[in-house]
Design an enzyme around this catalytic site. Structure first.
Site, PDB file in Angstrom:
ATOM      1  N   ASP A  99      26.286   7.772  10.937  1.00 27.04           N
ATOM      2  CA  ASP A  99      27.286   7.301  11.990  1.00 27.04           C
ATOM      3  C   ASP A  99      25.582   9.022  12.171  1.00 27.04           C
ATOM      4  OD1 ASP A  99      25.984   6.429  14.508  1.00 27.04           O
ATOM      5  OD2 ASP A  99      28.046   6.384  14.654  1.00 27.04           O
ATOM      6  N   ASP A 100      25.126   8.870  13.922  1.00 27.37           N
ATOM      7  CA  ASP A 100      24.301  10.336  13.476  1.00 27.37           C
ATOM      8  C   ASP A 100      25.452  11.084  13.708  1.00 27.37           C
ATOM      9  OD1 ASP A 100      25.146   9.167  16.202  1.00 27.37           O
ATOM     10  OD2 ASP A 100      23.223   9.021  16.827  1.00 27.37           O
ATOM     11  N   ASP A 103      31.798  11.916  19.084  1.00 27.30           N
ATOM     12  CA  ASP A 103      32.263  12.617  20.435  1.00 27.30           C
ATOM     13  C   ASP A 103      33.670  12.696  20.608  1.00 27.30           C
ATOM     14  OD1 ASP A 103      31.553  13.396  22.666  1.00 27.30           O
ATOM     15  OD2 ASP A 103      29.747  13.188  23.028  1.00 27.30           O
TER      16      ASP A 103
HETATM   17  O1  LIG Z   1      32.174   9.389  19.390  1.00 27.84           O
HETATM   18  P1  LIG Z   1      31.778   8.521  20.363  1.00 27.84           P
HETATM   19  O2  LIG Z   1      32.437   9.045  21.424  1.00 27.84           O
HETATM   20  O3  LIG Z   1      32.612   6.606  20.130  1.00 27.84           O
HETATM   21  O4  LIG Z   1      30.498   9.001  21.145  1.00 27.84           O
HETATM   22  C1  LIG Z   1      29.306   8.539  19.158  1.00 27.84           C
HETATM   23  C2  LIG Z   1      28.556   7.138  19.310  1.00 27.84           C
HETATM   24  O5  LIG Z   1      28.066   6.823  20.765  1.00 27.84           O
HETATM   25  C3  LIG Z   1      26.868   6.774  20.104  1.00 27.84           C
HETATM   26  O6  LIG Z   1      27.060   5.468  20.427  1.00 27.84           O
HETATM   27  P2  LIG Z   1      25.947   4.742  21.160  1.00 27.84           P
HETATM   28  O7  LIG Z   1      26.684   4.599  22.065  1.00 27.84           O
HETATM   29  O8  LIG Z   1      25.380   5.451  22.463  1.00 27.84           O
HETATM   30  O9  LIG Z   1      25.240   3.193  20.769  1.00 27.84           O
HETATM   31  P3  LIG Z   1      23.462   3.886  20.116  1.00 27.84           P
HETATM   32  O10 LIG Z   1      23.577   5.037  19.088  1.00 27.84           O
HETATM   33  O11 LIG Z   1      23.109   2.056  19.918  1.00 27.84           O
HETATM   34  O12 LIG Z   1      23.155   4.409  21.259  1.00 27.84           O
HETATM   35  C4  LIG Z   1      26.662   8.025  18.990  1.00 27.84           C
HETATM   36  O13 LIG Z   1      25.383   6.909  18.360  1.00 27.84           O
HETATM   37  C5  LIG Z   1      27.528   7.058  18.126  1.00 27.84           C
HETATM   38  O14 LIG Z   1      27.430   5.973  17.437  1.00 27.84           O
HETATM   39  O1  HPA Z   2      26.277  14.365  22.751  1.00 24.05           O
HETATM   40  C1  HPA Z   2      25.650  12.958  22.444  1.00 24.05           C
HETATM   41  N1  HPA Z   2      24.487  13.014  22.465  1.00 24.05           N
HETATM   42  C2  HPA Z   2      23.983  11.566  21.752  1.00 24.05           C
HETATM   43  N2  HPA Z   2      24.729  10.473  22.233  1.00 24.05           N
HETATM   44  C3  HPA Z   2      25.852  10.877  22.099  1.00 24.05           C
HETATM   45  N3  HPA Z   2      26.604  10.129  22.158  1.00 24.05           N
HETATM   46  C4  HPA Z   2      28.020  10.216  22.667  1.00 24.05           C
HETATM   47  N4  HPA Z   2      27.292  11.671  22.796  1.00 24.05           N
HETATM   48  C5  HPA Z   2      26.491  11.874  22.548  1.00 24.05           C
HETATM   49 MG   LIG Z   3      25.841   4.257  18.017  1.00 24.75          MG
END
Ligand SMILES: O=P(O)(O)OC[C@H]1O[C@H](OP(=O)(O)OP(=O)(O)O)[C@H](O)[C@@H]1O
Ligand code: HPA
Ligand SMILES: [Mg+2]
Length: 166
Positions: A99-100, A103
């Site tokens: 994952d990216d 958080d």
């Molecule tokens: O540790 P956490 O607090 O759960 O946050 C991290 C997750 O939040 C974001 O995804 P998002 O739900 O925005 O979906 P996306 O990847 O489709 O943009 C990010 O890409 C992680 O997958």
């Molecule tokens: O710091 C952040 N940046 C972008 N997307 C996210 N989703 C959870 N935390 C983050």
């Molecule tokens: Mg995500």
């Protein structure tokens, strides 16, 4: 509810490519992997880079969203689950979850429960969830919001003396 994320950490495409490659170098010590499971959508870009560097051609996705309103996290929604073939492969412990970032760790914990033996890597990590991942590249503080290049556009910044925010 976590602290307000009032610091910013902008990441360019170049920087993201470099950091994803750095993660691939770290993962060279953990090889071989049979497949990548990327957590879409944020995991798609690092998964493509890491798959290229490590020569992995089996890529599955699990789609999870929980940030429905910019920085506000809501209910976790599993939009697409992991296919059974890949879940069966997890017993060998050679699945790589990408994952990216982590958080709060809510998303990562849900995927970890689906693939308990996998190696879980993210490019960035915040302190609340750092211990959830097996490897990552850069840690930022919990009150920092990471701005990814695919979420950004170029816009005018007013001069500091006119009240620009940092
Ligand atoms: O540790 P956490 O607090 O759960 O946050 C991290 C997750 O939040 C974001 O995804 P998002 O739900 O925005 O979906 P996306 O990847 O489709 O943009 C990010 O890409 C992680 O997958
Ligand atoms: O710091 C952040 N940046 C972008 N997307 C996210 N989703 C959870 N935390 C983050
Ligand atoms: Mg995500």
């Amino acid at each position: 509810m976590t602290a307000p994320q009032n610091k910013s950490f902008p990441v360019s495409w170049d920087q993201f490519h470099r950091d994803s490659r750095a993660l691939a170098w770290r993962l060279m010590n953990e090889e071989p992997f049979d497949a990548i499971v990327c957590i879409t959508r944020g995991g798609l870009v690092p998964a493509a880079i890491i798959a290229r560097e490590l020569g992995i051609r089996v890529i599955e996705s699990v789609s999870i969203s929980s940030y429905h309103d910019y920085q506000k996290q809501g209910e976790l929604n599993v939009v697409k689950p992991i296919c059974q073939d890949i879940i069966d492969l997890d017993k060998n412990g050679r699945i790589l979850i990408i994952d990216d970032l982590v958080d709060t760790g809510k998303t990562g914990r849900a995927v970890r429960a689906m693939l308990p033996n996998a190696h879980f890597s993210t490019v960035y990590a915040k302190p609340l969830a750092r211990d959830l991942v097996n490897s990552f590249v850069t840690e930022v503080s919990q009150d920092t919001w990471i701005y990814f290049p695919w979420d950004m556009d170029v816009s005018y910044a007013p001069p500091i003396r006119d009240g620009a925010q940092d």
